[in-house]
Scaffold this motif. Structure first.
Motif, PDB file in Angstrom:
ATOM      1  N   ASN A 201       0.822  -1.207   0.000  1.00 47.64           N
ATOM      2  CA  ASN A 201       0.000   0.000   0.000  1.00 47.64           C
ATOM      3  C   ASN A 201       0.862   1.266   0.000  1.00 47.64           C
ATOM      4  OD1 ASN A 201      -2.682   1.424   0.534  1.00 47.64           O
ATOM      5  ND2 ASN A 201      -1.487   2.078   2.302  1.00 47.64           N
ATOM      6  N   HIS A 207      -3.757   4.665  -4.950  1.00 43.11           N
ATOM      7  CA  HIS A 207      -4.947   4.717  -4.099  1.00 43.11           C
ATOM      8  C   HIS A 207      -5.212   6.107  -3.527  1.00 43.11           C
ATOM      9  CE1 HIS A 207      -1.774   4.168  -1.014  1.00 43.11           C
ATOM     10  NE2 HIS A 207      -2.607   4.751  -0.185  1.00 43.11           N
ATOM     11  N   HIS A 212      -7.449   8.799   0.187  1.00 42.49           N
ATOM     12  CA  HIS A 212      -6.984   9.957   0.970  1.00 42.49           C
ATOM     13  C   HIS A 212      -7.470  11.261   0.337  1.00 42.49           C
ATOM     14  CE1 HIS A 212      -4.317   7.122   2.914  1.00 42.49           C
ATOM     15  NE2 HIS A 212      -3.597   6.930   1.824  1.00 42.49           N
ATOM     16  N   ASP A 321      -5.074   4.478   5.637  1.00 38.23           N
ATOM     17  CA  ASP A 321      -4.290   3.354   5.105  1.00 38.23           C
ATOM     18  C   ASP A 321      -4.569   2.073   5.887  1.00 38.23           C
ATOM     19  OD1 ASP A 321      -2.901   4.450   2.905  1.00 38.23           O
ATOM     20  OD2 ASP A 321      -1.464   5.427   4.234  1.00 38.23           O
TER      21      ASP A 321
END
Ligand code: FES
Ligand SMILES: [Fe+2]
Length: 364
Positions: A201, A207, A212, A321
Motif C-alpha cells: 500500500n 490509491h 486519501h 491506510d
C-alpha cells in the motif's frame, strides 16, 4: 512449496502479483525471518541516543520476527558500534537500560566487556584453558549511518551503501544537522495485517485519490512519479500550485519541480518520508503473519511548515491506510482469490517490492 510459486515476471505487463499465501501463511512468515529480515538493513535509532562516548542504548531488533537483543554504544574513541547484547558466558542479556557506562558488565556473574565489545575480565576463570579467545567478545553487528539515522543488519546480503546510496545522493544538502526529534509527536499503530500488505500500500500512489481525499487535495496526481533502485523505491509527490514544497537550489536536479514530499523506502521495512518541515521515519515491525506495528518518528527542521501540504495530517492518512490494508488482509484469506495483475502506469513500486521479496525468499 515450490519456488515457482514466488516467481514474479520481470516484465510488469506480464507479471502477476504475489500469491495470497505469502500474506497469510504462518510458515512463510517464519521463513522470512532468516531469508528476508536477518539479511537486510533495519532501522535502529537516531544518533542522539548515543551522542557521547560511554552512552549505551539497548534494543530488540524486530521484536516478533527476529527478537535479537542488541546494544548500540559510543566507545571511548567516539565510534558508534552495534553489538550483540547477549553475554558470551551463559547467555543473559548484558545491558538492561540506556545510560552511560565505562564498560559493559554482566550482572549475572560479573563478566566485563569494553564498549567496543571486547572481553575485558571475568572472575573465577583463572583455570579455564585457552581463555579468553575471540569467541568471548561480544559479536559486532553490521551498522550503517545515513545522516542522523542508524540502521543495522545481522547478516547483510548487500553493503549498507548499496542500499542507501540513491537517497544519500538525492538529499545531500538538506539541513539534517538541524533535525530535532519530536518525541511527543511520535505515534505507534497496530495494524491487523501482514507487513507486506502494509508495504504494498505504501509503495503506490494509485490509491491516493480513492482513499486519501485530504492528501489528494495537495498533490498533482498526474505528476506523481516513481523511481526504482536496486534495494530502494523513491516516490515523488508533486505539490499543487500554492501547496508547501521544497525550495531546492538551482544546482539540485529537482530544482524545477515542486516537490511536496520524497517518499523513500528501503527494502524491506524502513521508510524515510522527507517533507518541507523535516523527516518522518516510518518503521514497520512485523509482529506475526497478520499483525504489524507501524511507528511514526518525526524529526523536525522547520516547525512552522509542520501542518502544510503533503506533510500535514499524517495521523488521518495513516488511519485511512490502516482501514484499507486491514480489508485487504481479510480478502487475501479468501478461497476465491489467488493473485492479481499490476498497473504498469501506477504499480511499479509494488512490482519492484514483490520481485525483491521473491528473490530473497528463494535464496534461503
Ligand atoms: S552470563 Fe554473563 S557473566 Fe555469566
Ligand atoms: Fe496511503
Amino acid at each position: 512449496m515450490s519456488d515457482a510459486v514466488f516467481e514474479i515476471d520481470p516484465d510488469i505487463r506480464l507479471a502477476r502479483t504475489l500469491p495470497a499465501r505469502v500474506y497469510s501463511d504462518p510458515d512463510l512468515f517464519r521463513a522470512q525471518r532468516d531469508s528476508v529480515f536477518a539479511r537486510t538493513w533495519q532501522y535502529a535509532a537516531h544518533d542522539d541516543l548515543v551522542k557521547v562516548p560511554g552512552q549505551v542504548f539497548p534494543f530488540t531488533l524486530l521484536p516478533g520476527a527476529l527478537d535479537e537483543p542488541l546494544v548500540l554504544t559510543r566507545d571511548l574513541s567516539d565510534q558508534i558500534r552495534c553489538l550483540s547484547n547477549v553475554c558470551t558466558h551463559r547467555g543473559t542479556v548484558v545491558v538492561e537500560g540506556a545510560g552511560h557506562e565505562q564498560q559493559l558488565r554482566c550482572r549475572y556473574h560479573g563478566r566485563r566487556f569494553t564498549l567496543d565489545g571486547r572481553f575485558h575480565s571475568m572472575p573465577e576463570f583463572e583455570e579455564t584453558k585457552d581463555f579468553p579467545s575471540p569467541a568471548d567478545d561480544l559479536p559486532q553487528v553490521g551498522l550503517g549511518a545515513w545522516e542522523r539515522f542508524l540502521m543495522v543488519s545481522l547478516a547483510p546480503a548487500m553493503p549498507f551503501e548499496e542500499a542507501v546510496a540513491p537517497m544519500r545522493a538525492r538529499l545531500a544538502g538538506l539541513p539534517f544537522n538541524a533535525l530535532v526529534y519530536d518525541a511527543a509527536g511520535a505515534r505507534e499503530y497496530l495494524v491487523n495485517a501482514n507487513w507486506a500488505l502494509y508495504m504494498d500500500n505504501y509503495l503506490e500512489g494509485f490509491h491516493i485519490p480513492y482513499v486519501h481525499s485530504s492528501l489528494a487535495a495537495t498533490l498533482d496526481y498526474g505528476e506523481y512519479a516513481v523511481e526504482l533502485e536496486r534495494y530502494l523505491v523513491l516516490q515523488l509527490a508533486i505539490a499543487k500550485p500554492g501547496e508547501a514544497a521544497f525550495a531546492l537550489p538551482p544546482s539540485h536536479r529537482d530544482h524545477a519541480r515542486s516537490i511536496g514530499a520524497y517518499y523513500f523506502w528501503i527494502f524491506p521495512t524502513t521508510m524515510f518520508n522527507i517533507y518541507p518541515w523535516g523527516v518522518s521515519v516510518n518503521v514497520v515491525t512485523p509482529l506475526a503473519v497478520d499483525r504489524t506495528r507501524v511507528s511514526f518518528l518525526p524529526f523536525v527542521w522547520d516547525g512552522a511548515k509542520r501542518e502544510t501540504g503533503a506533510g500535514a495530517g499524517l495521523d488521518r492518512v495513516e488511519r485511512e491506510d490502516e482501514a484499507i490494508v486491514e480489508a485487504v488482509q481479510r480478502g487475501v484469506r479468501s478461497r476465491l482469490y489467488e493473485r492479481g495483475r499490476y498497473s504498469p502506469a501506477r504499480e511499479g513500486g509494488v512490482h519492484h517490492f514483490h520481485r525483491l521479496l521473491a528473490e530473497f525468499m528463494q535464496s534461503r
